[in-house]
Structures are given as structure tokens and as C-alpha cells.
Design a protein around this motif. Structure first.
Motif, PDB file in Angstrom:
ATOM      1  N   ARG A  41     -62.672  18.366 -53.119  1.00  5.64           N
ATOM      2  CA  ARG A  41     -62.233  17.468 -54.177  1.00  5.64           C
ATOM      3  C   ARG A  41     -60.736  17.238 -53.968  1.00  5.64           C
ATOM      4  O   ARG A  41     -59.991  18.198 -53.761  1.00  5.64           O
ATOM      5  CB  ARG A  41     -62.452  18.093 -55.554  1.00  5.64           C
ATOM      6  CG  ARG A  41     -63.894  18.308 -55.920  1.00  5.64           C
ATOM      7  CD  ARG A  41     -64.040  18.947 -57.302  1.00  5.64           C
ATOM      8  NE  ARG A  41     -63.393  20.259 -57.433  1.00  5.64           N
ATOM      9  CZ  ARG A  41     -63.886  21.414 -56.988  1.00  5.64           C
ATOM     10  NH1 ARG A  41     -65.041  21.426 -56.350  1.00  5.64           N
ATOM     11  NH2 ARG A  41     -63.248  22.548 -57.180  1.00  5.64           N
ATOM     12  N   VAL A  42     -60.321  15.997 -54.034  1.00  2.00           N
ATOM     13  CA  VAL A  42     -58.900  15.652 -53.874  1.00  2.00           C
ATOM     14  C   VAL A  42     -58.440  15.003 -55.166  1.00  2.00           C
ATOM     15  O   VAL A  42     -59.103  14.098 -55.682  1.00  2.00           O
ATOM     16  CB  VAL A  42     -58.691  14.685 -52.688  1.00  2.00           C
ATOM     17  CG1 VAL A  42     -57.236  14.276 -52.564  1.00  2.00           C
ATOM     18  CG2 VAL A  42     -59.196  15.312 -51.389  1.00  2.00           C
ATOM     19  N   GLU A  43     -57.308  15.491 -55.688  1.00  3.16           N
ATOM     20  CA  GLU A  43     -56.753  14.930 -56.920  1.00  3.16           C
ATOM     21  C   GLU A  43     -55.284  14.597 -56.725  1.00  3.16           C
ATOM     22  O   GLU A  43     -54.533  15.392 -56.170  1.00  3.16           O
ATOM     23  CB  GLU A  43     -56.885  15.918 -58.077  1.00  3.16           C
ATOM     24  CG  GLU A  43     -58.299  16.143 -58.527  1.00  3.16           C
ATOM     25  CD  GLU A  43     -58.378  17.030 -59.764  1.00  3.16           C
ATOM     26  OE1 GLU A  43     -57.371  17.135 -60.492  1.00  3.16           O
ATOM     27  OE2 GLU A  43     -59.445  17.614 -59.976  1.00  3.16           O
ATOM     28  N   GLU A  44     -54.909  13.420 -57.211  1.00  6.52           N
ATOM     29  CA  GLU A  44     -53.512  12.986 -57.169  1.00  6.52           C
ATOM     30  C   GLU A  44     -52.816  13.425 -58.448  1.00  6.52           C
ATOM     31  O   GLU A  44     -53.366  13.286 -59.540  1.00  6.52           O
ATOM     32  CB  GLU A  44     -53.426  11.464 -57.045  1.00  6.52           C
ATOM     33  CG  GLU A  44     -53.914  10.924 -55.735  1.00  6.52           C
ATOM     34  CD  GLU A  44     -53.060  11.348 -54.566  1.00  6.52           C
ATOM     35  OE1 GLU A  44     -51.822  11.452 -54.731  1.00  6.52           O
ATOM     36  OE2 GLU A  44     -53.626  11.574 -53.496  1.00  6.52           O
ATOM     37  N   SER A  51     -51.684  13.446 -45.178  1.00  2.19           N
ATOM     38  CA  SER A  51     -51.821  14.874 -44.883  1.00  2.19           C
ATOM     39  C   SER A  51     -52.915  15.507 -45.738  1.00  2.19           C
ATOM     40  O   SER A  51     -53.755  16.257 -45.237  1.00  2.19           O
ATOM     41  CB  SER A  51     -50.487  15.580 -45.112  1.00  2.19           C
ATOM     42  OG  SER A  51     -50.598  16.951 -44.837  1.00  2.19           O
ATOM     43  N   ALA A  52     -52.925  15.203 -47.025  1.00  2.00           N
ATOM     44  CA  ALA A  52     -53.944  15.754 -47.926  1.00  2.00           C
ATOM     45  C   ALA A  52     -55.339  15.284 -47.532  1.00  2.00           C
ATOM     46  O   ALA A  52     -56.291  16.076 -47.523  1.00  2.00           O
ATOM     47  CB  ALA A  52     -53.624  15.373 -49.368  1.00  2.00           C
ATOM     48  N   GLU A  53     -55.470  14.012 -47.199  1.00  2.00           N
ATOM     49  CA  GLU A  53     -56.774  13.477 -46.792  1.00  2.00           C
ATOM     50  C   GLU A  53     -57.236  14.120 -45.479  1.00  2.00           C
ATOM     51  O   GLU A  53     -58.423  14.394 -45.300  1.00  2.00           O
ATOM     52  CB  GLU A  53     -56.716  11.955 -46.658  1.00  2.00           C
ATOM     53  CG  GLU A  53     -56.577  11.241 -47.986  1.00  2.00           C
ATOM     54  CD  GLU A  53     -57.775  11.402 -48.905  1.00  2.00           C
ATOM     55  OE1 GLU A  53     -58.906  11.625 -48.430  1.00  2.00           O
ATOM     56  OE2 GLU A  53     -57.567  11.320 -50.133  1.00  2.00           O
ATOM     57  N   ALA A  54     -56.301  14.374 -44.568  1.00  2.00           N
ATOM     58  CA  ALA A  54     -56.646  15.019 -43.300  1.00  2.00           C
ATOM     59  C   ALA A  54     -57.126  16.449 -43.537  1.00  2.00           C
ATOM     60  O   ALA A  54     -58.098  16.899 -42.918  1.00  2.00           O
ATOM     61  CB  ALA A  54     -55.449  15.006 -42.350  1.00  2.00           C
ATOM     62  N   ILE A  55     -56.461  17.165 -44.432  1.00  2.00           N
ATOM     63  CA  ILE A  55     -56.881  18.527 -44.764  1.00  2.00           C
ATOM     64  C   ILE A  55     -58.282  18.509 -45.362  1.00  2.00           C
ATOM     65  O   ILE A  55     -59.157  19.280 -44.956  1.00  2.00           O
ATOM     66  CB  ILE A  55     -55.870  19.188 -45.728  1.00  2.00           C
ATOM     67  CG1 ILE A  55     -54.562  19.476 -44.988  1.00  2.00           C
ATOM     68  CG2 ILE A  55     -56.444  20.466 -46.336  1.00  2.00           C
ATOM     69  CD1 ILE A  55     -53.407  19.884 -45.891  1.00  2.00           C
ATOM     70  N   SER A  80     -47.621  15.826 -56.450  1.00  4.51           N
ATOM     71  CA  SER A  80     -48.388  16.449 -55.369  1.00  4.51           C
ATOM     72  C   SER A  80     -49.808  15.910 -55.316  1.00  4.51           C
ATOM     73  O   SER A  80     -50.256  15.201 -56.205  1.00  4.51           O
ATOM     74  CB  SER A  80     -48.432  17.969 -55.571  1.00  4.51           C
ATOM     75  OG  SER A  80     -49.128  18.271 -56.766  1.00  4.51           O
ATOM     76  N   THR A  81     -50.489  16.281 -54.246  1.00  2.10           N
ATOM     77  CA  THR A  81     -51.910  16.013 -54.095  1.00  2.10           C
ATOM     78  C   THR A  81     -52.572  17.362 -53.898  1.00  2.10           C
ATOM     79  O   THR A  81     -52.102  18.179 -53.101  1.00  2.10           O
ATOM     80  CB  THR A  81     -52.193  15.110 -52.882  1.00  2.10           C
ATOM     81  OG1 THR A  81     -51.447  13.896 -53.038  1.00  2.10           O
ATOM     82  CG2 THR A  81     -53.660  14.786 -52.755  1.00  2.10           C
ATOM     83  N   SER A  82     -53.646  17.621 -54.642  1.00  2.00           N
ATOM     84  CA  SER A  82     -54.332  18.905 -54.508  1.00  2.00           C
ATOM     85  C   SER A  82     -55.714  18.712 -53.896  1.00  2.00           C
ATOM     86  O   SER A  82     -56.357  17.689 -54.094  1.00  2.00           O
ATOM     87  CB  SER A  82     -54.450  19.604 -55.863  1.00  2.00           C
ATOM     88  OG  SER A  82     -55.251  18.854 -56.751  1.00  2.00           O
ATOM     89  N   ILE A  83     -56.107  19.717 -53.130  1.00  2.00           N
ATOM     90  CA  ILE A  83     -57.415  19.735 -52.489  1.00  2.00           C
ATOM     91  C   ILE A  83     -58.086  21.034 -52.905  1.00  2.00           C
ATOM     92  O   ILE A  83     -57.471  22.096 -52.835  1.00  2.00           O
ATOM     93  CB  ILE A  83     -57.306  19.709 -50.946  1.00  2.00           C
ATOM     94  CG1 ILE A  83     -56.488  18.503 -50.479  1.00  2.00           C
ATOM     95  CG2 ILE A  83     -58.680  19.703 -50.299  1.00  2.00           C
ATOM     96  CD1 ILE A  83     -55.101  18.838 -50.071  1.00  2.00           C
ATOM     97  N   GLU A  84     -59.336  20.958 -53.364  1.00  2.00           N
ATOM     98  CA  GLU A  84     -60.097  22.147 -53.710  1.00  2.00           C
ATOM     99  C   GLU A  84     -61.434  22.107 -52.987  1.00  2.00           C
ATOM    100  O   GLU A  84     -61.976  21.027 -52.733  1.00  2.00           O
ATOM    101  CB  GLU A  84     -60.356  22.229 -55.212  1.00  2.00           C
ATOM    102  CG  GLU A  84     -59.131  22.473 -56.031  1.00  2.00           C
ATOM    103  CD  GLU A  84     -59.444  22.662 -57.506  1.00  2.00           C
ATOM    104  OE1 GLU A  84     -60.611  22.490 -57.910  1.00  2.00           O
ATOM    105  OE2 GLU A  84     -58.518  22.992 -58.252  1.00  2.00           O
TER     106      GLU A  84
END
Length: 92
Positions: A23-26, A7-11, A30-34
Motif C-alpha cells: 500500500r502506498v500513501e502520499e 523512489s517510493a513507487e520503485a520500492i 513523505s510517501t509511505s509504503i506498507e
């Protein structure tokens, strides 16, 4: 790959598709997307961006005069179900 990661990668991919650098951080839970948001973003692109981040568990926009605007989204990782849970937010 866990569903939260997918889901995070799709976003992140959809935000990249509208021209934002992500930027995606594990993290542990949670996984965050900025993504940095440029000043001149069309209304149509904003609508699309909001549709994308609405798929996250949480999202927001941080705007400062020093750093511009940063869009963020968080996808929570699933907590494994166990018989040793003391209620919401309390797992042993």
C-alpha cells in the motif's frame, strides 16, 4: 513525477515482485509504503526485502499478535530550497 514519488513507487514495485502486497500513501512531507509480511518468508527473500527498504529514508517492522507483521518504509519529499530558512527543521 517527483524523485521521492519515483523512489517510493520503485520500492513498492520491488516488494510486490517478491510477493508482498503493498500500500502506498502520499502525505504532506513523505510517501509511505506498507506491506503485510507472511510468517513463512525465506531467508533469501528477507535479504532482498531488506535491500529494498534500505533505499527508503526510514523503515521498520511492526509485529503484533493481533495483526501479524507489517513492514513499513518512508521516503521523504524534498523540501524546496529557499533563502528564508532558519536552519534544519525550521522553514518559514
Amino acid at each position: 513525477m517527483p524523485a521521492s514519488e519515483v523512489s517510493a513507487e520503485a520500492i513498492a514495485a520491488r516488494l510486490s515482485a517478491v510477493g508482498l502486497t503493498t500500500r502506498v500513501e502520499e502525505h504532506d512531507g513523505s510517501t509511505s509504503i506498507e506491506a503485510e509480511v507472511p510468517e513463512c518468508l525465506s531467508a533469501e527473500t528477507w535479504r532482498e526485502v531488506l535491500e529494498v527498504v534500505a533505499e527508503a529514508d526510514r523503515f521498520g517492522l511492526l509485529a503484533t499478535s493481533l495483526n501479524g507483521r507489517t513492514l513499513w518504509a518512508v521516503v521523504h519529499k524534498a523540501v524546496p530550497a529557499t533563502g528564508d530558512v532558519g536552519g534544519p527543521g525550521h522553514q518559514r
